[in-house]
Design a protein around this motif. Structure first.
Motif, PDB file in Angstrom:
ATOM      1  N   ALA A 133      62.478  70.429  22.320  1.00 57.58           N
ATOM      2  CA  ALA A 133      62.679  71.651  23.108  1.00 57.58           C
ATOM      3  C   ALA A 133      61.630  72.694  22.723  1.00 57.58           C
ATOM      4  O   ALA A 133      61.046  73.357  23.587  1.00 57.58           O
ATOM      5  N   MET A 134      61.370  72.809  21.436  1.00 55.83           N
ATOM      6  CA  MET A 134      60.357  73.769  21.001  1.00 55.83           C
ATOM      7  C   MET A 134      58.964  73.318  21.406  1.00 55.83           C
ATOM      8  O   MET A 134      58.104  74.133  21.751  1.00 55.83           O
ATOM      9  N   ARG A 135      58.721  72.028  21.370  1.00 53.59           N
ATOM     10  CA  ARG A 135      57.394  71.555  21.780  1.00 53.59           C
ATOM     11  C   ARG A 135      57.150  71.804  23.269  1.00 53.59           C
ATOM     12  O   ARG A 135      56.013  72.021  23.693  1.00 53.59           O
ATOM     13  N   VAL A 136      58.217  71.775  24.068  1.00 51.36           N
ATOM     14  CA  VAL A 136      58.069  72.115  25.478  1.00 51.36           C
ATOM     15  C   VAL A 136      57.752  73.603  25.639  1.00 51.36           C
ATOM     16  O   VAL A 136      56.900  73.989  26.454  1.00 51.36           O
ATOM     17  N   ALA A 137      58.425  74.441  24.853  1.00 51.07           N
ATOM     18  CA  ALA A 137      58.137  75.878  24.915  1.00 51.07           C
ATOM     19  C   ALA A 137      56.681  76.158  24.552  1.00 51.07           C
ATOM     20  O   ALA A 137      55.975  76.916  25.240  1.00 51.07           O
ATOM     21  N   ILE A 138      56.207  75.537  23.479  1.00 49.06           N
ATOM     22  CA  ILE A 138      54.822  75.728  23.045  1.00 49.06           C
ATOM     23  C   ILE A 138      53.855  75.150  24.077  1.00 49.06           C
ATOM     24  O   ILE A 138      52.834  75.760  24.419  1.00 49.06           O
ATOM     25  N   GLY A 139      54.185  73.981  24.595  1.00 47.17           N
ATOM     26  CA  GLY A 139      53.334  73.374  25.607  1.00 47.17           C
ATOM     27  C   GLY A 139      53.287  74.171  26.894  1.00 47.17           C
ATOM     28  O   GLY A 139      52.276  74.182  27.597  1.00 47.17           O
ATOM     29  N   SER A 140      54.385  74.850  27.213  1.00 52.94           N
ATOM     30  CA  SER A 140      54.421  75.673  28.419  1.00 52.94           C
ATOM     31  C   SER A 140      53.468  76.854  28.304  1.00 52.94           C
ATOM     32  O   SER A 140      52.826  77.253  29.292  1.00 52.94           O
ATOM     33  N   GLY A 150      42.094  76.416  35.825  1.00 54.97           N
ATOM     34  CA  GLY A 150      42.269  75.404  36.863  1.00 54.97           C
ATOM     35  C   GLY A 150      42.698  74.032  36.401  1.00 54.97           C
ATOM     36  O   GLY A 150      42.497  73.043  37.122  1.00 54.97           O
ATOM     37  N   ILE A 151      43.292  73.932  35.221  1.00 53.54           N
ATOM     38  CA  ILE A 151      43.784  72.644  34.721  1.00 53.54           C
ATOM     39  C   ILE A 151      45.294  72.580  34.900  1.00 53.54           C
ATOM     40  O   ILE A 151      46.019  73.494  34.495  1.00 53.54           O
ATOM     41  N   ASP A 152      45.782  71.487  35.505  1.00 52.55           N
ATOM     42  CA  ASP A 152      47.218  71.282  35.705  1.00 52.55           C
ATOM     43  C   ASP A 152      47.637  69.950  35.106  1.00 52.55           C
ATOM     44  O   ASP A 152      46.845  68.990  35.052  1.00 52.55           O
ATOM     45  N   ILE A 153      48.891  69.879  34.677  1.00 51.42           N
ATOM     46  CA  ILE A 153      49.440  68.671  34.049  1.00 51.42           C
ATOM     47  C   ILE A 153      50.642  68.199  34.860  1.00 51.42           C
ATOM     48  O   ILE A 153      51.536  68.986  35.173  1.00 51.42           O
ATOM     49  N   TYR A 154      50.680  66.901  35.162  1.00 46.87           N
ATOM     50  CA  TYR A 154      51.797  66.307  35.903  1.00 46.87           C
ATOM     51  C   TYR A 154      52.282  65.059  35.173  1.00 46.87           C
ATOM     52  O   TYR A 154      51.576  64.516  34.313  1.00 46.87           O
ATOM     53  N   SER A 155      53.466  64.597  35.547  1.00 49.52           N
ATOM     54  CA  SER A 155      53.957  63.342  34.993  1.00 49.52           C
ATOM     55  C   SER A 155      54.932  62.702  35.966  1.00 49.52           C
ATOM     56  O   SER A 155      55.493  63.372  36.835  1.00 49.52           O
ATOM     57  N   GLY A 208      65.003  51.964  27.605  1.00 47.40           N
ATOM     58  CA  GLY A 208      63.699  52.583  27.469  1.00 47.40           C
ATOM     59  C   GLY A 208      62.929  52.493  28.768  1.00 47.40           C
ATOM     60  O   GLY A 208      63.485  52.165  29.818  1.00 47.40           O
ATOM     61  N   GLY A 209      61.633  52.756  28.690  1.00 46.00           N
ATOM     62  CA  GLY A 209      60.814  52.705  29.893  1.00 46.00           C
ATOM     63  C   GLY A 209      59.421  53.241  29.625  1.00 46.00           C
ATOM     64  O   GLY A 209      58.973  53.316  28.472  1.00 46.00           O
ATOM     65  N   SER A 210      58.741  53.627  30.695  1.00 47.61           N
ATOM     66  CA  SER A 210      57.379  54.132  30.563  1.00 47.61           C
ATOM     67  C   SER A 210      57.131  55.249  31.564  1.00 47.61           C
ATOM     68  O   SER A 210      57.861  55.399  32.543  1.00 47.61           O
ATOM     69  N   PHE A 211      56.090  56.030  31.313  1.00 45.98           N
ATOM     70  CA  PHE A 211      55.739  57.132  32.208  1.00 45.98           C
ATOM     71  C   PHE A 211      54.245  57.427  32.094  1.00 45.98           C
ATOM     72  O   PHE A 211      53.587  57.014  31.133  1.00 45.98           O
ATOM     73  N   LYS A 212      53.721  58.114  33.103  1.00 43.74           N
ATOM     74  CA  LYS A 212      52.329  58.541  33.097  1.00 43.74           C
ATOM     75  C   LYS A 212      52.244  60.054  33.038  1.00 43.74           C
ATOM     76  O   LYS A 212      53.076  60.756  33.606  1.00 43.74           O
ATOM     77  N   VAL A 213      51.208  60.539  32.353  1.00 46.46           N
ATOM     78  CA  VAL A 213      50.876  61.966  32.329  1.00 46.46           C
ATOM     79  C   VAL A 213      49.457  62.107  32.851  1.00 46.46           C
ATOM     80  O   VAL A 213      48.542  61.426  32.358  1.00 46.46           O
ATOM     81  N   ILE A 214      49.279  62.956  33.850  1.00 50.30           N
ATOM     82  CA  ILE A 214      47.981  63.120  34.493  1.00 50.30           C
ATOM     83  C   ILE A 214      47.528  64.569  34.362  1.00 50.30           C
ATOM     84  O   ILE A 214      48.280  65.490  34.683  1.00 50.30           O
ATOM     85  N   SER A 215      46.304  64.761  33.906  1.00 48.21           N
ATOM     86  CA  SER A 215      45.725  66.099  33.765  1.00 48.21           C
ATOM     87  C   SER A 215      44.580  66.243  34.761  1.00 48.21           C
ATOM     88  O   SER A 215      43.618  65.475  34.712  1.00 48.21           O
ATOM     89  N   VAL A 340      58.408  66.281  28.240  1.00 44.91           N
ATOM     90  CA  VAL A 340      57.925  66.673  26.911  1.00 44.91           C
ATOM     91  C   VAL A 340      56.457  66.278  26.742  1.00 44.91           C
ATOM     92  O   VAL A 340      55.647  67.041  26.208  1.00 44.91           O
ATOM     93  N   ALA A 341      56.125  65.084  27.228  1.00 41.12           N
ATOM     94  CA  ALA A 341      54.753  64.596  27.097  1.00 41.12           C
ATOM     95  C   ALA A 341      53.765  65.489  27.842  1.00 41.12           C
ATOM     96  O   ALA A 341      52.619  65.653  27.404  1.00 41.12           O
ATOM     97  N   GLU A 342      54.180  66.063  28.960  1.00 36.29           N
ATOM     98  CA  GLU A 342      53.317  67.025  29.661  1.00 36.29           C
ATOM     99  C   GLU A 342      52.911  68.155  28.716  1.00 36.29           C
ATOM    100  O   GLU A 342      51.740  68.547  28.644  1.00 36.29           O
ATOM    101  N   SER A 343      53.898  68.682  27.992  1.00 34.06           N
ATOM    102  CA  SER A 343      53.626  69.796  27.080  1.00 34.06           C
ATOM    103  C   SER A 343      52.764  69.363  25.903  1.00 34.06           C
ATOM    104  O   SER A 343      51.913  70.123  25.427  1.00 34.06           O
ATOM    105  N   ILE A 344      52.989  68.156  25.419  1.00 36.76           N
ATOM    106  CA  ILE A 344      52.186  67.636  24.308  1.00 36.76           C
ATOM    107  C   ILE A 344      50.723  67.508  24.727  1.00 36.76           C
ATOM    108  O   ILE A 344      49.804  67.899  23.996  1.00 36.76           O
ATOM    109  N   VAL A 345      50.503  66.973  25.923  1.00 37.91           N
ATOM    110  CA  VAL A 345      49.143  66.842  26.443  1.00 37.91           C
ATOM    111  C   VAL A 345      48.537  68.224  26.698  1.00 37.91           C
ATOM    112  O   VAL A 345      47.366  68.472  26.389  1.00 37.91           O
ATOM    113  N   ALA A 346      49.350  69.134  27.249  1.00 38.66           N
ATOM    114  CA  ALA A 346      48.861  70.488  27.541  1.00 38.66           C
ATOM    115  C   ALA A 346      48.353  71.167  26.278  1.00 38.66           C
ATOM    116  O   ALA A 346      47.278  71.786  26.281  1.00 38.66           O
TER     117      ALA A 346
END
Length: 377
Positions: A133-140, A150-155, A208-215, A340-346
């Motif tokens: 939760a804190m990592r999302v706040a920091i990533g936000s 002009g950089i955006d993050i999606y997942s 479990g599973g998998s996901f993509k993060v795109i910047s 969460v991964a969006e914020s980590i990448v951000a």
């Protein structure tokens, strides 16, 4: 240099984050940060904890009049569930309960031995994914910084259990992931995934599973080939692997590329007023340096190790065989992990931006960025 620390236990009073190195004059949109925290709490398969917590930030330092002032920015997120855990988590009183049966797949076992703890709760509280939760706040906050240039993050989720989406999508599709309760873009998979989560829940198991993060909008030149620890893909892989339950990371078409020939893998270079590629098998990174294309990362998450029908384990006190400790948890947290991964990448990309275009204020960073972009024309 941009960096952060977090503190706090899953059922303690709350979570604390400190960000150092943020440029001054960055506008802080608290509503946006709280919205991102809400996104993390959603997703089909989450546990009852998400019905208790209503995550919102309090900023304790580093912001005045809605903008950063150059000093460390301190954030607090209250754990509302602490009221139900005071007897178990109070920092002064003696703790009567002791947990000694570690869960296979969790930090319980190795952490207890490493830190010489007879009570596993002293490990599981900090290793819990509640910390994200804190990592999302920091990533936000990092996202707010990146948006200025002009950089955006999606997942989006690419698989849960046996159900996998192998399609490729463009930016117009990325934005629609939040419309799905399991964050898939292929709506034909949604119903089957939800049924699989329900079935797994009835069995007392997890998925479990998998996901993509795109910047998107990442400029050419972040990272470096010059030293191993400056490579952008290495930094991103390490950052994503720091997310609880992630067991593998892929950059671009990494796995398929290993089975193919160079002529079919490498992305040809073109110029039409700007450099561009018609393919992006490299995932936006070559030689440890961003090449101007989308940065694409795929992460693979194991099933959560907290099971309603626990696996065999050992009582670390008696050394006898027992079933593992049961702790309240999600059935499937893959959709939440993608947020969460969006914020980590951000944060990782924001840190690289601060290295490449370093400045003490947003105006200085933007000026340095624009000057650099103009040299490529």
């Amino acid at each position: 240099m941009l960096r952060f620390l977090t503190a706090g236990e899953s059922h303690g009073k709350g979570l604390v984050g400190i960000i150092e190195g943020l440029p001054s004059n960055l506008k802080i949109d608290i509503d946006f940060i709280n919205y991102e925290l809400q996104r993390r709490q959603k997703g089909y398969g989450r546990g009852n904890r998400m019905k208790i917590e209503k995550d919102k930030i309090s900023i304790l330092s580093g912001v005045r009049g809605g903008i950063t002032i150059g000093g460390p920015l301190t954030i607090f997120i209250e754990n509302k569930d602490y009221e139900n855990w005071i007897e178990k988590m109070d920092i002064h009183n003696d703790i009567k309960e002791t947990i000694t049966k570690p869960r296979p797949g969790h930090a319980d076992f190795a952490g207890s031995i490493k830190y010489n703890q007879s009570d596993i709760r002293n490990i599981l509280e900090r290793s819990s994914a509640r910390e994200t939760a804190m990592r999302v706040a920091i990533g936000s906050i990092s996202k707010l910084m990146l948006k200025e240039i002009g950089i955006d993050i999606y997942s989006y989720v690419t698989s849960i259990g046996i159900f996998e989406d192998k399609n490729n999508y463009d930016i117009n599709h990325f934005k629609s992931a939040d419309k799905s309760p399991v964050r898939v873009l292929n709506k034909s998979l949604e119903g089957n995934i939800i049924k699989e989560i329900d079935k797994t829940k009835d069995k007392g198991d997890t998925l479990g599973g998998s996901f993509k993060v795109i910047s998107t909008g990442v400029p050419i030149g972040l990272g470096s080939h010059a030293q191993w620890d400056r490579k952008l893909d290495a930094k991103l892989a390490q950052a994503i692997m720091s997310l609880q339950a992630i067991k593998a990371v892929e950059i671009g078409d990494g796995i398929n590329s290993s089975r193919n020939t160079g002529s079919n893998v490498h992305d040809e270079i073109f110029y039409n007023g700007r450099y561009f590629r018609k393919t992006n098998n490299a995932g936006g990174i070559e030689g440890g340096i961003s090449n101007g294309e989308y940065i694409e990362i795929k992460a693979y998450m194991k099933p959560i190790p907290s099971l309603k029908k626990p696996l065999k384990s050992i009582d670390m006190k008696s050394k006898k065989e027992f079933l593992a400790h049961k702790e309240r948890a999600d059935i499937c947290a893959v959709p939440a992990a993608s947020i969460v991964a969006e914020s980590i990448v951000a944060f990782t990309i924001a840190k690289e931006i601060s290295i490449k275009f370093g400045g003490d204020s947003m105006q200085e960073i933007i000026s340095n960025y624009n000057n650099y972009i103009n040299t490529q024309k």
